[in-house]
Write an enzyme that holds these catalytic residues in place. Structure first.
Site, mmCIF file in Angstrom:
data_model
loop_
_atom_site.group_PDB
_atom_site.id
_atom_site.type_symbol
_atom_site.label_atom_id
_atom_site.label_comp_id
_atom_site.label_asym_id
_atom_site.label_seq_id
_atom_site.Cartn_x
_atom_site.Cartn_y
_atom_site.Cartn_z
ATOM 1 C CD GLU A 1 -0.059 2.842 5.661
ATOM 2 O OE1 GLU A 1 0.019 3.487 4.639
ATOM 3 O OE2 GLU A 1 -0.586 3.263 6.707
ATOM 4 C CB CYS B 1 -11.387 -0.009 3.777
ATOM 5 S SG CYS B 1 -12.896 0.080 4.763
ATOM 6 C CB CYS C 1 -14.576 7.221 5.064
ATOM 7 S SG CYS C 1 -15.400 5.963 6.047
ATOM 8 C CB CYS D 1 -10.373 7.264 5.011
ATOM 9 S SG CYS D 1 -9.408 5.789 5.355
ATOM 10 C CB CYS E 1 -5.597 4.216 8.485
ATOM 11 S SG CYS E 1 -7.193 4.433 7.751
HETATM 12 N N1 SAH Z 1 -12.254 1.101 9.499
HETATM 13 C C1 SAH Z 1 -12.209 1.300 10.876
HETATM 14 C C2 SAH Z 1 -10.821 1.242 11.480
HETATM 15 C C3 SAH Z 1 -9.712 1.864 10.691
HETATM 16 S S1 SAH Z 1 -9.775 3.599 10.456
HETATM 17 C C4 SAH Z 1 -12.883 2.600 11.257
HETATM 18 O O1 SAH Z 1 -13.192 3.379 10.388
HETATM 19 O O2 SAH Z 1 -13.118 2.777 12.444
HETATM 20 C C5 SAH Z 1 -9.159 4.207 12.000
HETATM 21 C C6 SAH Z 1 -9.596 5.625 12.328
HETATM 22 O O3 SAH Z 1 -8.898 6.585 11.498
HETATM 23 C C7 SAH Z 1 -11.070 5.847 12.085
HETATM 24 O O4 SAH Z 1 -11.649 6.533 13.179
HETATM 25 C C8 SAH Z 1 -11.051 6.709 10.847
HETATM 26 O O5 SAH Z 1 -12.241 7.411 10.679
HETATM 27 C C9 SAH Z 1 -9.818 7.545 11.065
HETATM 28 N N2 SAH Z 1 -9.316 8.240 9.875
HETATM 29 C C10 SAH Z 1 -9.316 7.829 8.603
HETATM 30 N N3 SAH Z 1 -8.806 8.788 7.793
HETATM 31 C C11 SAH Z 1 -8.458 9.809 8.588
HETATM 32 C C12 SAH Z 1 -7.885 11.102 8.350
HETATM 33 N N4 SAH Z 1 -7.561 11.512 7.131
HETATM 34 N N5 SAH Z 1 -7.675 11.916 9.417
HETATM 35 C C13 SAH Z 1 -7.995 11.499 10.672
HETATM 36 N N6 SAH Z 1 -8.547 10.315 10.952
HETATM 37 C C14 SAH Z 1 -8.785 9.471 9.919
HETATM 38 FE FE1 SF4 Z 2 -12.555 2.143 5.828
HETATM 39 FE FE2 SF4 Z 2 -11.048 4.316 6.166
HETATM 40 FE FE3 SF4 Z 2 -13.715 4.452 6.471
HETATM 41 FE FE4 SF4 Z 2 -12.214 3.123 8.295
HETATM 42 S S1 SF4 Z 2 -12.150 5.312 7.840
HETATM 43 S S2 SF4 Z 2 -14.154 2.461 7.349
HETATM 44 S S3 SF4 Z 2 -10.623 2.288 6.928
HETATM 45 S S4 SF4 Z 2 -12.633 3.946 4.565
#
Ligand code: SAH
Ligand code: SF4
Length: 387
Positions: free
Chosen positions: A108, A134, A138, A141, A361
């Site tokens: 995406e 990834c 998390c 996510c 994301c």
């Molecule tokens: N992996 C990297 C960059 C991609 S994620 C990172 O974690 O920083 C980009 C941002 O989106 C990160 O701050 C992540 O924690 C956030 N994110 C992921 N899932 C989300 C969700 N369901 N709601 C809000 N933010 C989210």
């Molecule tokens: Fe990976 Fe999503 Fe965690 Fe960013 S927020 S490190 S993309 S699992």
């Protein structure tokens, strides 16, 4: 409408993939021309067509001789992706595209347009992905549910920016361009350091995209040694840390890479980054109801960042299918923000973008491919890789 991308139309191709021009720097384009006995000075023209004009067909490179155009069209790929679907939200200010890469992987990319206001000029920000899936896992996510499929190449990363540069030109009758790039799409950019760095160099190079380093932000879950490495690089890009929790106990669960690089080590790396670059570090904090949103946790967060050149960006949580985390009510979010601000740290709430098109994301891809919960090898249940 949801497209069916489960059909064999999107199955992986086994054919060898020809060299791809997007992603090559001037030296690499010269080498490719030299290998073919073509004049190397054409490299500058080709780079301009690729990175400034965004052409996806060699036959459109109108100042190249016909023979070279035909040769490039036959032997080389220009672009590393095809567009599967593009969706819009927020009155057309947000666009999310799902791209299919040469091996069939889907990824995406998002464009967020911010019209000019009294305080700032118009901005067009592209949120790029750096990996398919990834490994960090998390649990809130959508990308985390997928696990790591593979790294993106520099061309696959910068291709996302070129795509939206072209779209902007089609959408707006002026010379609108991408003004900012944030590595906040799918993937952990610092786990794909080399390709991400090559993409940043291409973004910055005047003969390529020509975007200032200060307009690029790398977001990371906290790979402390890679943050230190980033601080030694010649281009000083912005750094955003996905913190989400002020204590190790909680962060170990929300951002599992914390078990390897705990908060103290992460903050240390950030201090070093500030000292090396003189740039303020942004801390991303997605507020989750009854998990990380208490006033006590806001105070702990403020103490943690005390004395650091820092900004806190509070993110309203996007709901992800299969995740139990709930967004924090608005009133509690404002109380959290006030507590941080009262300690002298700047703190904003990020505006929600693209909710209607699966904003967070990995959500659009996850929805189109399959439900994330169907993935039995969810990384949260696996061992952490060795970063
Ligand atoms: N992996 C990297 C960059 C991609 S994620 C990172 O974690 O920083 C980009 C941002 O989106 C990160 O701050 C992540 O924690 C956030 N994110 C992921 N899932 C989300 C969700 N369901 N709601 C809000 N933010 C989210
Ligand atoms: Fe990976 Fe999503 Fe965690 Fe960013 S927020 S490190 S993309 S699992």
């Amino acid at each position: 409408m949801i497209l069916d991308v489960s059909s064999k139309q999107f199955a992986s191709t086994k054919k060898p993939i020809p060299p791809t021009l997007v992603g090559m720097n001037l030296g690499e384009i010269r080498a490719l021309l030299a290998e073919r006995g073509e004049p190397v000075y054409r490299a500058n023209q080709i780079a301009r067509w690729l990175y400034r004009e965004g052409v996806s067909n060699a036959n459109d490179m109108s100042d190249l001789p016909c023979s070279l155009r035909e040769r490039l069209a036959q032997e080389i790929r220009i672009s590393p992706y095809e567009v599967v679907v593009e969706r819009t939200a927020d009155n057309n200010l947000t666009r999310k595209a799902l791209l299919r890469l040469a091996d069939g992987s889907l990824v995406e990319t998002v464009l967020m347009r911010y019209p000019a206001n009294d305080r700032q000029r118009a901005r067009n920000t592209v949120c790029v992905s750096s990996q398919v899936g990834c490994a960090v896992g998390c649990p809130f996510c959508a990308t985390g549910f997928l696990g790591l499929k593979r790294h993106l190449t520099a061309g696959e990363i910068i291709g996302q920016v070129i795509y939206f540069n072209q779209r902007l030109r089609q959408l707006q009758a002026n010379d609108a361009r991408v003004t900012n790039v944030v590595f906040m799409g799918e993937g952990e950019p610092l786990a794909n350091f080399q390709n991400v760095w090559s993409a940043i160099e291409l973004l910055n190079a005047p003969e390529c995209v020509g975007l200032g380093a200060r307009r690029v932000t790398v977001s990371t879950s906290g790979l402390a040694p890679r943050i230190r490495e980033l601080g030694t690089k010649s281009l000083e890009v912005g750094l955003a840390i996905s913190l989400h929790a002020p204590t190790d106990d909680l962060r170990n669960r929300l951002v599992p890479v914390n078990r390897k690089y705990p908060i103290a080590e992460l903050i240390d790396a950030c201090r070093e980054y500030v000292a090396q670059t003189n740039r303020r570090v942004s801390f991303e904090y997605a507020l989750m109801r009854d998990v990380n949103d208490s006033i006590e946790q806001a105070r702990t967060l403020a103490r943690l960042l005390d004395g650091l050149l820092a900004h806190v960006n509070l993110i309203p949580l996007n709901r992800v299918e299969g995740s139990l985390f709930q967004p924090t009510p608005w009133s509690r979010m404002l109380a959290f923000q006030k507590t941080i601000q009262a300690s002298g740290i700047s703190c904003t709430v990020r505006s929600e973008r693209g909710d209607a098109i699966d904003g967070a994301c990995g959500q659009l891809r996850a929805r189109l491919e399959q439900s994330p919960t169907a993935n039995a090898s969810s990384p949260a249940r696996r061992e952490l890789p060795d970063w």
